[in-house]
Write a protein that holds these residues in place. Structure first.
Motif, short mmCIF file in Angstrom:
data_model
loop_
_atom_site.label_atom_id
_atom_site.label_comp_id
_atom_site.label_asym_id
_atom_site.label_seq_id
_atom_site.Cartn_x
_atom_site.Cartn_y
_atom_site.Cartn_z
N PRO A 1 -13.26 -38.28 -23.72
CA PRO A 1 -14.36 -37.61 -24.34
C PRO A 1 -14.22 -37.78 -25.71
O PRO A 1 -15.14 -37.28 -26.54
CB PRO A 1 -14.37 -36.06 -23.72
CG PRO A 1 -12.78 -35.84 -23.42
CD PRO A 1 -12.36 -37.03 -22.91
N PHE A 2 -12.90 -38.28 -26.21
CA PHE A 2 -13.03 -38.45 -27.58
C PHE A 2 -13.15 -39.85 -27.95
O PHE A 2 -12.90 -40.78 -27.29
CB PHE A 2 -11.30 -38.07 -27.84
CG PHE A 2 -10.88 -36.75 -27.33
CD1 PHE A 2 -11.42 -35.51 -27.90
CD2 PHE A 2 -10.31 -36.90 -26.04
CE1 PHE A 2 -11.02 -34.51 -27.32
CE2 PHE A 2 -9.90 -35.73 -25.69
CZ PHE A 2 -10.24 -34.28 -26.23
N GLY A 3 -13.61 -39.84 -29.25
CA GLY A 3 -14.17 -41.38 -29.62
C GLY A 3 -12.97 -42.41 -30.10
O GLY A 3 -13.05 -43.47 -29.78
N TYR B 1 -7.51 -41.87 -25.31
CA TYR B 1 -8.49 -43.16 -25.49
C TYR B 1 -8.67 -43.93 -24.21
O TYR B 1 -7.71 -44.17 -23.41
CB TYR B 1 -7.93 -43.73 -26.79
CG TYR B 1 -8.58 -45.07 -27.09
CD1 TYR B 1 -9.46 -45.08 -28.05
CD2 TYR B 1 -8.53 -46.31 -26.27
CE1 TYR B 1 -10.16 -46.08 -28.48
CE2 TYR B 1 -9.11 -47.29 -26.64
CZ TYR B 1 -10.16 -47.39 -27.89
OH TYR B 1 -10.61 -48.53 -28.10
N ASP C 1 -11.49 -45.07 -20.84
CA ASP C 1 -12.62 -44.72 -20.11
C ASP C 1 -12.89 -43.35 -19.58
O ASP C 1 -11.85 -42.62 -19.32
CB ASP C 1 -12.34 -45.65 -18.65
CG ASP C 1 -12.66 -46.86 -18.62
OD1 ASP C 1 -12.76 -47.45 -19.90
OD2 ASP C 1 -12.69 -47.77 -17.72
N GLY C 2 -13.96 -42.67 -19.72
CA GLY C 2 -14.07 -41.62 -19.63
C GLY C 2 -13.45 -40.56 -20.61
O GLY C 2 -13.56 -39.42 -20.45
N ASN D 1 -6.37 -44.54 -17.32
CA ASN D 1 -7.76 -44.40 -17.97
C ASN D 1 -7.84 -43.77 -19.22
O ASN D 1 -8.57 -44.29 -20.06
CB ASN D 1 -8.70 -43.76 -17.13
CG ASN D 1 -9.57 -44.63 -16.10
OD1 ASN D 1 -9.17 -45.83 -16.25
ND2 ASN D 1 -10.33 -44.19 -15.12
#
Lengths: 1139, 572
Positions: free
Chosen positions: B289-291, B284, B286-287, B369
């Protein structure tokens, strides 16, 4: 004299004179006039009339009596033979009201006879009398009847004065009408004029503070119906009252145009309401709509205004620098020594946190090469994960701080235009009205636009047969948001940090994407994206009816009416990119519903006055059927998001979703009521209803709902007759049973099995195909029967000083037995939907008081005052056989639910630990633990889990030396001790002024906004002043909030405790209106012109610190503030014109 | 007029309509459908969030025993934090959700048994095969309850009063169901997702193992290891690549003994069949790809378990935390960081995502991140149940606010069988066979074919991997000196279970049945608490925390006539 050509055929032996005369009246247009001291009407005569003229017939009728007759027009006058033929006496006149307006439809009657007529559209009447003697009675609903002696006058003009309402007003009650003064039950008659002073699309919203016994809690959202509760709680489920609009029952009056309302009655107790049986328990509101009256009038009412949200720093939000300081404080408090921070101190060298110029890239300063706009790439309409993964966002820090509240709450216009054309006379009446209502929400992109049309008409076939219809059609567009939802848009606004701007450097949305910026979503983006969504509802509501009077005292009425409601909506979910948590898929969906119901009612009523006995009986049957259905579908992965392109065909082939269901149910009823009065002094009423419902099993299908009540008008007794200041005093008492079955479904009695993807499909083959399976959907309870609300009511109505002051007060008690509840079952039973069983019990009692005063000060100033006070005390006495409580509300972000409904307590109470202070030192903690070890004998015992200095100390409620789950207790009650509405009306010459003050006292609020804002560890949200400036520190023990730290703890904010409970009492100027009426415009063709200015929610006096102490909620969860749609202040200018 | 009140029910069937072969078939599918603990709409099948009844027990078996930290932010899902700190009380709603999910499975199995008894016309053995599947599933749900709560009420197809006391040990009932299943199930089933004879045998042996009936367990394990096949007919064997146990493309491989079947993108209204219970457990930030949501972060203690001795390739059985891996705690993603250069077991990088190492084919793990709150829950990310980038369209499922995946959730896989077999061998004196079995598992890990490699092009992670290992991998096999005594053998076996089956939800229950939960967990809490805030203040109380408390709600609901029938576990 023009004799009628009517010929009679009567062949009877030994019949009374009176029966023949009656037959003549019924079979012809003649009215027969005679004096009882002259005619022996019981004399038996034999009639052989074949194609006989009226003269032949009368000769036979009067045979053997020394009488003769005289026929004038349709009047037959019988008189002693030999008496001189008295001159036939013609009389005419005009009836007007106090203002000189002519009154059509007024009944003019010669006292003691059947000789009568009604005034025509010009208010004129003419009547032929047997002589110039006797008295004429002028009667008209809503006016004081007047009797004038004829005394040989040939023209009598009469001016009627409007009723002093309190005593002669006729109100619509269950299946009949009654004079207000003869009511024996608890009925609040609402002054419709006062209702319409509040600018709203909803009569329910307008009802707040206007009727004792009715609690209304609303919100500021256009089109959001408020919670209406009549005398507190009646059941654990749906508590919405039954509305009966022009005789048609409904649960939904949201589409009713308030301008169309003629009368508004609230039936509160069993004796008034239980004639509605199965649907009466929540109380009944009877509404009638307007009909045309008098000559053609055109009425135009309009207003325009602006709604202004609360100003200032509504949530006491820290600015970005203070947010950074708070983070530093929390880290210090948590023992952090390395203050490297991606945003505020990226190189770890500074001694204090400072704000960056950019938040994405994190902590960047101006001139940082990474902030070069040419590196920026965001495709807001992305369709692939790859594209999304390549975004390079650049967002400036908003160092001044974004005021998220006012980014989404803005001033918004409100307008309403209403035109009504109507007319009425002896042949019938009509009324057409059209309303355009447009209220933009103060929350951007919420609004209600509604168009309503109404056509009410009546046709009087003849004196005895009437037919008519009432029909309303509405079209409503009303996008709404959910309030008090921890993940709703308003809560997102209070969660979103102020350093985040609304837009990034390229004008795309900015958000929590980035380091240390929390996880909220951009609320502006949520709302703006919703613009492409649409929903529209269409509704046709009304009825047709016919009435026939026969045998003098009987009236048969049949009414068929109901509801056709349908609507559809579509939405598009854009992919998001600006938030910490983004939805990468795009999807589109449509939903539609189509519902209808009808009610067919047949009643037979009988009304007769025999000397001092007045008896009225109504009996009838009613059939109700409803059908509901909905369908919906969705698609995903659109190539383009152009709203004109997107539909259910253009999405990708994968991920197609669809759903739908339909249901139907019926009610079949019979009912009867008797109203009896003796001399207006002793009043008695009894009702009974038998309801059958398709929702119950065959064995328990029918329920009986009886009620009785009586009243005694003491003021008519000799011992009070001479008390001059007492105009009227009546005491009332009643008892009855009301029913409820609203919360049941058709499936309740059955064990059912079904299939659904989430519940029972499984990819058994190991591939990507799911196979349907079955599961038990519903546990059956064939034994469910009617819920019973056993209701007692006592009260009095008093009118004092000739109507200057009137008081109505009622005490009631409701014992709900066999309360239908679906108590949670043991886990071992499995998961089928728990059926409703008649298990629970509840009791509610309270007091309703209304005081009305009318004072004339000098000749020009009148003051009208109405005070209504409502109380209810609610106690659950049983929940189920196995458990004494159940939770309601969601658990929000806590570890357990905080709304607990328990035996011995009212519905909706708050439950948790009681905070008694802070732990101020480790020594205090050690001492408490040592005591706990001692008292429990357990060497590992601790007084309270998860403690450290600065956290809450909880009360050891059960005194066992440790704080654990058993010490959770009731810490707040959202139910008010009482609510009150005070209407003050002043008229001075042509000016009128009105103010409504509404207050709620003794209720508490669960302020869940504090969860997000007063605890640093509650996610990385925007925080409050309290968190930074009034929280516990080693040097500030006298603080409001606990220590700010990185840990969330059950000894601070992560479990329900009394920190969140606040006093929610308030007094609010609900509306204030100042009007001026021009009276001298008749020459310009304007009957009446009034202009006014008005303000809604002008001020609120409350100790509550949140945005609005009035918190709408559910039946079992209310008084909770987690981002509410506050009621704005509204300024209006309006006009009322009659042509 | 009487007919006026006859209104039909819509959209549902009444019971007798299901008393057919087809009805039984579909009721049985409905019983399997409870395996994932989900009802759709991101809700657990008994209510509560999807994750509260995840079939892999990531909270109760993983977070609770130090495989992983809860993760996310401090305020997020606080009931899990109290579980990992053992401060939870019986009102914790998660336990109630878990309880209800298992009993729903039992209730559906009982419904199959009741219904099938009324249906005839099956070919020989077919009816028994159905009954055996229902009893297998019922025993599975009871097993789950037994290891969570110990004493639980027993309900079968003949029970009519559902308010039963929890005063009886239900191991014999579980044994009886698994025994019937073992005897009556087919070896090969029509569908890969069904329970077969060998899954039943394994589960029966596992039951014996939990009861410390080692000889009985050993006999069956030996048969299963030599003769067992999957439901789709493949003889059991370890997959060549460790990661194939966690990829949707290799669902129901030869290593899969019994698994909760997952399928992505089959429910347009959610991820109900796509590991809904694991929806929170993705990197989880910044950047990422998972919500969502940054939970289930492998602990520093777990990662240290993967350290191997550079000379032998064997783990430091006692002293793993004396050879810790270098972490990026306190290092921002913008700052430079070089990952640990020491020798590690390659299974590490299929288990824990860490800074500087390829994270599947998503790219190099960027560290902070992708971590929600490092100071709170450490620097690592879960991997096993995370889908890859190239396959995201088919194996990932974006129908909810947090991701789903089509990766099967292993209940028992063959490596687990080998290690359980090794335990029974060690317990019954066959230490050499125990070593062989452990070494079979280690040999697979040692095979370079299954390691993580650097990307060919770090900017295009989906373009494939180079032949340069991503870290300094070294795995060695045990020799008999490590298996000289029962105690030393068990130590090695227990350690192997920890690293082979990490984050698969076994750890807490293993520690309890081994009788070492208090010491292991308290030393874990002490160690991990030095680095991450979340576990500070946690303490495992011996004699209490070996089982979870009976949910207070259930006790309150069992209070017919004032005194509850359900008795709380000791010391709660």
């Amino acid at each position: 004299n023009v004799f009628s050509q009517k010929l009679f055929n009567i062949d009877k032996e030994q019949v009374t004179v009176s029966s023949v005369l009656k037959q003549i009246e019924q079979s012809s247009e003649y009215s027969v006039f005679y004096r009882l001291d002259q005619l022996d009407k019981n004399r038996l005569v034999t009639i052989h009339a074949h194609q006989a003229s009226i003269e032949d017939l009368l000769t036979q009728v009067l045979k053997g009596q020394a009488l003769t007759y005289h026929v004038v027009d349709h009047l037959i006058i019988i008189k002693p033979s030999g008496a001189s033929i008295a001159p036939i006496f013609a009389i005419t006149g005009i009836v007007t009201d106090e203002q000189g307006q002519t009154l059509p439809g007024v009944t003019v009657k010669l006292s003691g006879t059947n000789l009568a007529t009604v005034t025509d559209v010009q208010g004129k009447y003419s009547l032929t009398l047997p002589s110039g003697e006797g008295n004429l009675e002028f009667t008209f609903i809503g006016f004081v009847s007047k009797t004038v002696a004829v005394n040989g006058q040939q023209r009598i003009d009469v001016r009627l004065t409007a009723d002093s309402k309190a005593l002669t007003e006729v109100v619509v009650v269950g299946y009949t009408t009654q004079r207000k003064k003869d009511l024996t039950g608890a009925v609040s008659v609402v002054d419709v004029k006062n209702l319409n002073k509040t600018a709203s699309s909803s009569v329910n919203t307008q009802l707040q503070g206007q009727a004792p016994g009715v609690t209304v809690i609303g919100s500021g959202q256009p089109g959001e119906e408020p919670q209406v509760r009549i005398r507190g709680f009646n059941t654990f489920g749906n508590n919405t009252p039954l509305y009966v609009v022009d005789g048609i029952p409904t649960q939904d009056v949201s589409t009713l145009n308030p301008n169309d309302v003629e009368s508004f009655q609230v039936l509160k107790d069993a004796s008034s309401a239980s004639i509605y049986g199965a649907r009466a328990a929540n109380g009944v509101i009877i509404i009638t709509t307007k009909r045309g009256r008098g000559k053609v009038t055109i009425q135009y009412d309009a207003y325009y205004g602006t709604q202004v949200p609360k100003s200032g720093n509504v949530w006491q939000t820290l600015n970005p620098q203070e947010m950074a300081d708070l983070k530093h404080l929390a880290q210090t408090n948590s023992g952090i020594t390395d203050f490297t921070d991606e945003q505020y101190n990226p190189d770890g060298k500074a001694s204090r946190y400072t704000l960056p110029d950019y938040i994405v890239p994190a902590g960047a300063k101006n001139g940082d090469p990474a902030t070069d706009p040419s590196l920026y790439y965001v495709n807001p309409n992305y369709t692939s994960g790859d594209d999304f993964n390549n975004f390079n966002r650049i967002t400036k820090a908003n160092k001044a701080g974004t005021d998220w509240y006012h980014e989404i709450f803005k001033s918004a216009p409100i307008t309403s235009h209403n035109i009504a054309v109507g007319s009425g006379g002896e042949n019938g009446s009509y009324l057409f009205s059209a309303n355009y209502y447009n209220q933009q929400g103060t929350l951007i992109d919420t609004y209600q636009k509604r168009y309503t049309l109404r056509a009410n008409s009546t046709f009087n076939f003849n004196k005895h047969i009437r037919i008519g219809e009432n029909l309303a059609y509405s079209v409503t567009k009303n996008p709404k948001v959910s309030g008090n939802n921890p993940d709703g848009v308003i809560t997102m606004a209070l969660r979103q940090q102020p350093i985040i701007p609304v837009y990034d450097i390229a004008g795309n949305y900015a958000g929590s994407y980035g380091s240390g910026l929390g996880d909220a979503n951009n609320p502006v983006a949520i709302q703006q994206r919703s613009k492409v969504n649409s929903d529209v509802g269409y509704r046709l509501f009304g009825n047709i009816y016919a009435e026939a009077d026969f045998l003098n005292s009987f009236t048969f009425r049949t009414s068929f009416g109901g509801d056709i409601a349908n609507g559809n909506s579509h939405y598009f979910n854009y992919p998001t990119y600006e938030n910490k948590e983004n939805t990468q898929t795009n999807s589109y969906g449509e939903d539609s519903y189509s519902n209808w119901n009808y009610t067919w009612t047949n009643t037979l009523s009988f009304h007769k006055e025999i000397r001092k006995h007045d008896i009225k009986v109504v009996a009838g049957t009613e059939a109700f059927e409803e059908y509901d259905s909905y369908i919906g579908a969705s698609r995903q992965n659109y190539f383009s998001f152009d709203p004109d392109y997107v539909n259910l065909n253009t999405g990708s082939a994968s991920g197609i979703g669809n759903y739908g269901a339909r249901s139907t149910s019926t009610l079949l009823s019979a009912f009867a009521r008797v109203d009896y009065s003796y001399g207006g002094k002793y009043l008695f009423n009894a009702t009974i209803r038998r309801d059958g419902s398709s929702k119950f099993s065959k064995e328990n299908q029918y329920g009986y709902f009886p009620a009785v009540s009586a009243a005694w008008r003491l003021s008519q007794e000799n011992f009070l007759k001479n008390v001059s200041w007492l105009s009227d005093l009546k005491i009332r008492g009643g008892w009855g049973i009301m029913g409820n079955q609203l919360n049941l479904t058709q499936a309740n009695a059955y064990y059912t099995y079904g299939s659904s993807i989430g519940q029972s499909y499984y990819p058994i083959g190991g591939g990507t195909t799911i196979v349907p399976g079955f599961y038990q959907q519903q546990i059956g309870n064939p034994d469910a029967k009617w819920e019973k609300d056993i209701n007692s009511n006592i009260g009095f109505d008093a009118t004092l000083f000739g109507g200057a002051l009137s008081v109505t007060a009622d005490y009631y008690r409701k014992d709900i037995k066999d309360l239908l509840f679906n108590p949670e079952q043991l886990g071992t039973v499995g998961n089928g939907t728990v059926p409703y069983v008649n298990i629970a019990k509840m009791r509610t009692d309270g007091l309703d008081v209304a005081v009305t005063g009318k004072t004339k000060i000098g000749s020009d100033l009148t003051l009208n005052t109405t005070l209504s006070v409502t109380t209810y005390n609610n106690r659950i006495s049983k929940v189920s056989n196995s458990s004494s409580y159940f939770y309601s509300d969601i658990s929000r972000r806590f570890d357990v639910n905080m709304v607990r409904n328990e035996v011995g307590h009212p519905i909706g109470q708050f439950y948790g630990y009681k905070v008694v202070g802070f732990w101020n030192s480790q020594d205090e903690i050690d001492a408490a633990n040592a005591k706990a070890v001692q008292s429990s004998g357990n060497p590992n015992a601790v007084y309270q889990n998860d403690v450290k200095p600065g956290r809450f100390r909880y009360a050891d409620v059960n005194g066992d030396g440790v704080v654990n789950d058993a010490d959770r207790t009731f810490i707040g009650d959202p139910n008010p001790d009482f609510t009150a509405g005070l209407n003050l009306g002043l008229t001075y010459k042509a000016f009128d002024f009105n103010i409504l003050l509404y207050g709620s006292f003794g209720n508490q609020i669960w302020n869940n906004v504090k969860y997000w804002r007063d605890f640093y560890a509650s996610f990385e949200t925007a925080k409050s002043y309290t968190a930074l400036y009034d929280s516990w520190t080693p040097t500030n023990h006298n603080a409001k909030a606990p220590i700010q730290e990185l840990d969330a703890s059950t000894s601070s904010g992560s479990t329900p405790n009394s920190y969140f409970v606040e006093n929610g009492s308030y007094v609010r100027a609900r509306n204030a209106q100042l009007g001026y009426t021009f009276t001298n415009l008749k020459k310009a063709g304007i009957q009446k012109l009034r202009i006014y200015v008005s303000a809604t929610n002008l001020f609120t006096i409350t100790g509550y610190k949140g945005t609005d102490p009035e918190l709408n909620g559910g039946v079992l969860n209310f008084g909770i503030d987690e981002g509410t749609y506050a009621t704005p202040r509204t300024y209006l200018i309006g006009v009322n014109v009659s042509l | 007029c009487k007919k006026y009140l006859d209104k039909p029910l819509t959209g549902a069937l009444e019971g007798p309509l299901l008393e057919t072969k087809e009805g039984v078939r579909d009721l049985l599918i409905g019983t399997y459908a409870v395996l994932d603990g989900q009802q759709g709409g991101d809700a657990a099948i008994g209510g509560g969030g999807a994750w509260e009844a995840s079939p892999d027990n990531w909270i109760y078996g993983g977070v609770a025993a130090g495989d992983a930290n809860k993760g996310s932010d401090p305020g997020d899902q606080t009931p899990i934090e109290s579980i990992q700190k053992f401060t939870t009380d019986p009102t914790n709603g998660f336990l109630n959700s878990k309880w209800k999910a298992d009993y729903e499975g039992i209730s559906r199995a009982n419904l199959v048994l009741k219904t099938v008894a009324k249906v005839n016309g099956y070919a020989t053995g077919k009816k028994e095969n159905i009954i055996a599947q229902a009893r297998f599933l019922r025993a599975h749900y009871y097993f789950d309850l037994k290891k969570m709560f110990d004493k639980v009420p027993y309900i079968d197809e003949n029970t009519t009063d559902f308010n039963q006391p929890n005063n009886v040990d239900i191991w014999p009932k579980i044994e009886a169901d698994f025994t019937y299943a073992y005897q009556n199930l087919l070896g090969q089933q029509e569908d890969a997702g069904r329970a077969n004879k060998w899954a039943a045998g394994t589960y029966l042996a596992k039951t014996y193992l939990y009861e410390h009936k080692f000889p009985e367990a050993r006999a069956i394990f030996e048969t299963v290891v030599t003769q067992g096949t999957t439901a789709n007919g493949q003889p059991y064997k370890l997959n060549d690549n460790f990661e194939d146990n966690f990829r949707a493309a290799t669902n129901n491989s030869a290593e899969s003994v019994f698994a909760v079947q997952a399928a992505a993108n089959v429910d347009p209204n959610g991820i109900s069949n796509a590991n809904n219970g694991d929806m929170l457990n993705f990197p989880y930030g910044d950047g990422s790809p998972f919500g969502c949501c940054g939970f289930y972060q492998p602990s520093i203690d777990l990662v240290n378990h993967f350290r191997t001795n550079p000379a032998t390739g064997l783990p430091y059985l006692d002293a793993y935390n004396d050879h810790p891996l270098k972490t990026d705690m306190g290092v921002s993603s913008a700052q430079d960081f070089t990952p640990d250069q020491g020798t590690v077991d390659p299974r590490l990088d299929w288990t824990a995502g860490r800074r500087g190492i390829p994270y599947l084919d998503w790219g190099i793990h960027p560290g902070n991140n992708w971590v929600r709150n490092q100071a709170y829950a450490g620097p690592y990310s879960p991997i096993k149940m995370v889908y890859g980038q190239a396959a995201q369209g088919t194996e990932g499922d974006g129908h909810s606010w947090a991701p789903g995946s089509g990766i099967n959730n292993n209940i028992i896989r063959f490596a687990d069988v080998l290690l359980m077999d090794a335990e029974t061998q060690a317990q019954t004196g066959n230490l050499f066979r125990a070593m062989e079995l452990v070494n079979m598992v280690r040999a697979r890990a040692a095979n370079p074919a299954g390691w993580v490699y650097q990307y060919k092009d770090p900017d295009k992670p989906t373009a494939g991997f180079s032949d340069q290992p991503a870290a300094n991998y070294k795995v060695g096999l045990y020799d008999m000196s490590y298996f000289a005594t029962k105690e030393s053998a068990l130590k090695a076996i227990y350690y192997e279970r920890k690293i082979e089956l990490a984050l698969e939800g076994h750890r807490f229950f293993d520690l309890v049945r081994w009788g070492i939960a208090a010491q292991e967990i308290n030393s874990y809490l002490a160690f991990q608490g030095k680095f991450t805030q979340d576990v500070r203040g946690g303490r495992f109380t011996a004699g209490k925390n070996e089982v979870y408390p009976i949910p207070q709600r259930q006790i309150d609901l069992s209070g017919a006539g004032g005194s509850p029938k359900l008795i709380q576990n000791k010391n709660y």
